[in-house]
Write a protein that holds these residues in place. Structure first.
Motif, PDB file in Angstrom:
ATOM      1  N   GLU A 124      23.860  31.887  33.930  1.00 29.83           N
ATOM      2  CA  GLU A 124      24.972  31.087  34.453  1.00 29.83           C
ATOM      3  C   GLU A 124      25.583  31.690  35.713  1.00 29.83           C
ATOM      4  O   GLU A 124      25.840  30.975  36.689  1.00 29.83           O
ATOM      5  CB  GLU A 124      26.055  30.935  33.372  1.00 29.83           C
ATOM      6  CG  GLU A 124      25.648  30.085  32.190  1.00 29.83           C
ATOM      7  CD  GLU A 124      24.773  30.806  31.175  1.00 29.83           C
ATOM      8  OE1 GLU A 124      24.199  30.139  30.290  1.00 29.83           O
ATOM      9  OE2 GLU A 124      24.660  32.067  31.283  1.00 29.83           O
ATOM     10  N   ALA A 127      23.647  31.095  38.961  1.00 29.41           N
ATOM     11  CA  ALA A 127      23.779  29.709  39.418  1.00 29.41           C
ATOM     12  C   ALA A 127      25.128  29.469  40.074  1.00 29.41           C
ATOM     13  O   ALA A 127      25.228  28.770  41.092  1.00 29.41           O
ATOM     14  CB  ALA A 127      23.579  28.746  38.247  1.00 29.41           C
ATOM     15  N   ALA A 131      25.730  28.412  43.960  1.00 37.99           N
ATOM     16  CA  ALA A 131      26.416  27.154  44.264  1.00 37.99           C
ATOM     17  C   ALA A 131      27.636  27.380  45.149  1.00 37.99           C
ATOM     18  O   ALA A 131      27.911  26.577  46.056  1.00 37.99           O
ATOM     19  CB  ALA A 131      26.825  26.457  42.977  1.00 37.99           C
ATOM     20  N   GLU A 185      25.235  22.636  30.015  1.00 40.32           N
ATOM     21  CA  GLU A 185      23.872  23.092  29.798  1.00 40.32           C
ATOM     22  C   GLU A 185      23.436  22.752  28.387  1.00 40.32           C
ATOM     23  O   GLU A 185      24.268  22.515  27.501  1.00 40.32           O
ATOM     24  CB  GLU A 185      23.732  24.592  30.036  1.00 40.32           C
ATOM     25  CG  GLU A 185      24.479  25.466  29.033  1.00 40.32           C
ATOM     26  CD  GLU A 185      24.254  26.953  29.264  1.00 40.32           C
ATOM     27  OE1 GLU A 185      23.969  27.655  28.286  1.00 40.32           O
ATOM     28  OE2 GLU A 185      24.351  27.402  30.420  1.00 40.32           O
ATOM     29  N   ALA A 198      23.644  22.661  34.638  1.00 35.81           N
ATOM     30  CA  ALA A 198      24.187  22.476  35.979  1.00 35.81           C
ATOM     31  C   ALA A 198      25.609  22.997  36.044  1.00 35.81           C
ATOM     32  O   ALA A 198      26.371  22.891  35.077  1.00 35.81           O
ATOM     33  CB  ALA A 198      24.156  21.000  36.371  1.00 35.81           C
ATOM     34  N   GLY A 216      24.803  23.841  41.382  1.00 35.35           N
ATOM     35  CA  GLY A 216      23.822  24.859  41.051  1.00 35.35           C
ATOM     36  C   GLY A 216      23.085  24.474  39.777  1.00 35.35           C
ATOM     37  O   GLY A 216      23.672  23.919  38.853  1.00 35.35           O
ATOM     38  N   LEU A 217      21.793  24.753  39.742  1.00 41.48           N
ATOM     39  CA  LEU A 217      20.953  24.385  38.608  1.00 41.48           C
ATOM     40  C   LEU A 217      20.364  25.641  37.974  1.00 41.48           C
ATOM     41  O   LEU A 217      19.970  26.573  38.678  1.00 41.48           O
ATOM     42  CB  LEU A 217      19.813  23.465  39.061  1.00 41.48           C
ATOM     43  CG  LEU A 217      20.229  22.186  39.806  1.00 41.48           C
ATOM     44  CD1 LEU A 217      18.991  21.481  40.352  1.00 41.48           C
ATOM     45  CD2 LEU A 217      21.026  21.259  38.897  1.00 41.48           C
ATOM     46  N   LEU A 218      20.295  25.654  36.650  1.00 39.13           N
ATOM     47  CA  LEU A 218      19.704  26.794  35.956  1.00 39.13           C
ATOM     48  C   LEU A 218      18.635  26.329  34.979  1.00 39.13           C
ATOM     49  O   LEU A 218      18.693  25.212  34.457  1.00 39.13           O
ATOM     50  CB  LEU A 218      20.765  27.609  35.227  1.00 39.13           C
ATOM     51  CG  LEU A 218      21.718  26.881  34.299  1.00 39.13           C
ATOM     52  CD1 LEU A 218      21.832  27.622  32.979  1.00 39.13           C
ATOM     53  CD2 LEU A 218      23.101  26.782  34.929  1.00 39.13           C
ATOM     54  N   PRO A 224      17.527  30.460  40.169  1.00 37.09           N
ATOM     55  CA  PRO A 224      18.534  29.402  40.167  1.00 37.09           C
ATOM     56  C   PRO A 224      18.331  28.538  41.402  1.00 37.09           C
ATOM     57  O   PRO A 224      17.852  29.007  42.438  1.00 37.09           O
ATOM     58  CB  PRO A 224      19.864  30.166  40.208  1.00 37.09           C
ATOM     59  CG  PRO A 224      19.516  31.511  40.749  1.00 37.09           C
ATOM     60  CD  PRO A 224      18.137  31.802  40.279  1.00 37.09           C
ATOM     61  N   LYS A 225      18.687  27.264  41.285  1.00 40.21           N
ATOM     62  CA  LYS A 225      18.440  26.314  42.364  1.00 40.21           C
ATOM     63  C   LYS A 225      19.744  25.717  42.879  1.00 40.21           C
ATOM     64  O   LYS A 225      20.734  25.626  42.148  1.00 40.21           O
ATOM     65  CB  LYS A 225      17.530  25.182  41.882  1.00 40.21           C
ATOM     66  CG  LYS A 225      16.157  25.634  41.386  1.00 40.21           C
ATOM     67  CD  LYS A 225      15.285  26.116  42.517  1.00 40.21           C
ATOM     68  CE  LYS A 225      13.874  26.447  42.033  1.00 40.21           C
ATOM     69  NZ  LYS A 225      13.009  26.895  43.144  1.00 40.21           N
ATOM     70  N   ARG A 226      19.721  25.265  44.104  1.00 41.29           N
ATOM     71  CA  ARG A 226      20.821  24.527  44.713  1.00 41.29           C
ATOM     72  C   ARG A 226      20.360  23.086  44.912  1.00 41.29           C
ATOM     73  O   ARG A 226      19.323  22.829  45.538  1.00 41.29           O
ATOM     74  CB  ARG A 226      21.197  25.166  46.042  1.00 41.29           C
ATOM     75  CG  ARG A 226      22.445  24.595  46.720  1.00 41.29           C
ATOM     76  CD  ARG A 226      23.702  25.195  46.157  1.00 41.29           C
ATOM     77  NE  ARG A 226      24.875  24.620  46.833  1.00 41.29           N
ATOM     78  CZ  ARG A 226      25.524  25.218  47.830  1.00 41.29           C
ATOM     79  NH1 ARG A 226      25.129  26.411  48.255  1.00 41.29           N
ATOM     80  NH2 ARG A 226      26.581  24.643  48.377  1.00 41.29           N
TER      81      ARG A 226
END
Length: 295
Positions: A124, A127, A131, A185, A198, A216-218, A224-226
């Motif tokens: 978490e 992410a 973000a 989540e 998210a 932000g994505l986990l 982790p992704k944006r």
């Protein structure tokens, strides 16, 4: 199982710690809260000749306002982060994310810096840092430098920190009023690693349009992704016109390394990720629309 034998070092200062790292090289590893490293050592998934314990260094702990940013020492425990009133008002997304980090026993020992430096794609705090465009402060015997969160995570458990660097603190930009925040989540059980999730921050202007959005994505890649496509799609749009399900679908676009494992296929994780993003958007948008700060 028990870890392989190692030499234990407990430096008295951060400078002493980075000196040991420079001296011992690849044979040494930093030990902060140990909630990720110790299980890996015990299961013989990792091995180091030397562990350098920085968990008791007071200079790595603390929470301070620094201009329009909030500085949090890397050694600050997750429990301290989750219960601190200053964090709750200045960086609400961190407060909301904290209860999802393992169980309270883990949060009592685990640290903000340890979680981010561990760079788990399902974590978490990584992410949230990504973000919110956090800045990570690192130190080595060569000196100090800052790393933007966008440049920090490179792969599963991999970052752009050099082997002889220590994460000392993290700076988070503060969000003002008319903002909303949410974390959603899905995990098999509370405290398990998220299958997908998210974290969302959204701010509206005086006309009710989205002026800033961070998603932000986990659990949806090796890092982790944006969700930049979704952020771009909603920015400038009146808040009441945004359809949460469309935000979820946009957030999943462009993700080409969603894992497929025993927890679920890539397609399943994508569906879960879209649903979690939509739910988080709904919650964050409602708060932003009310114009209230987090309390």
């Amino acid at each position: 199982m028990k870890p392989a034998a190692f030499d234990y070092h407990r430096p008295g200062t951060v400078e002493e710690a980075v000196g040991l790292l420079a001296e011992l090289g690849d044979e040494a590893k930093i030990l902060a809260g140990g909630q990720s490293l110790v299980p890996m050592l015990s299961m013989r998934l990792a091995y180091f000749d030397h562990l350098i314990d920085i968990s008791r260094l007071p200079e790595l702990r603390g929470i301070q306002a620094r201009g329009d940013q909030l500085w949090i020492g890397a050694g600050t425990t997750e429990t301290e982060v989750g219960t601190n009133a200053h964090v709750r008002h200045a960086v609400p997304l961190l407060s909301l994310a904290t209860p999802f980090v393992g169980h309270f026993q883990i949060r009592n020992r685990g640290t903000l810096g340890g979680s981010i430096a561990h760079a788990d794609a399902a974590g978490e705090y990584p992410a949230v840092a990504l973000a919110l465009d956090a800045v990570l402060e690192v130190l080595s015997a060569r000196g100090r430098r800052d790393i933007a969160a966008a440049d920090f995570f490179t792969g599963l458990w991999e970052t752009t920190m050099a082997p002889d660097e220590v994460l000392t603190g993290v700076r988070f930009p503060q969000w003002d009023s008319r903002s909303g925040f949410a974390v959603r989540e899905f995990a098999r059980r509370h405290g398990d690693f998220a299958i997908a999730g998210a974290v969302i921050a959204v701010r509206v202007d005086d006309h009710g349009r989205v002026s800033r959005c961070a998603i932000g994505l986990l659990g949806l890649g090796a890092t982790p992704k944006r969700a930049t496509a979704a952020e771009t799609a909603v920015t400038g749009v009146p808040l009441f016109e945004v359809i949460p399900e469309e935000v979820g679908r946009a957030a999943m676009s462009g993700l080409d390394d969603i894992p497929s494992d025993l927890q679920g296929s890539a397609a399943y994780r994508s569906r879960v990720g879209a649903a979690m993003t939509a739910r988080a958007w709904t919650q964050a948008a409602q708060q932003a629309s009310a114009g209230a700060t987090y309390a």
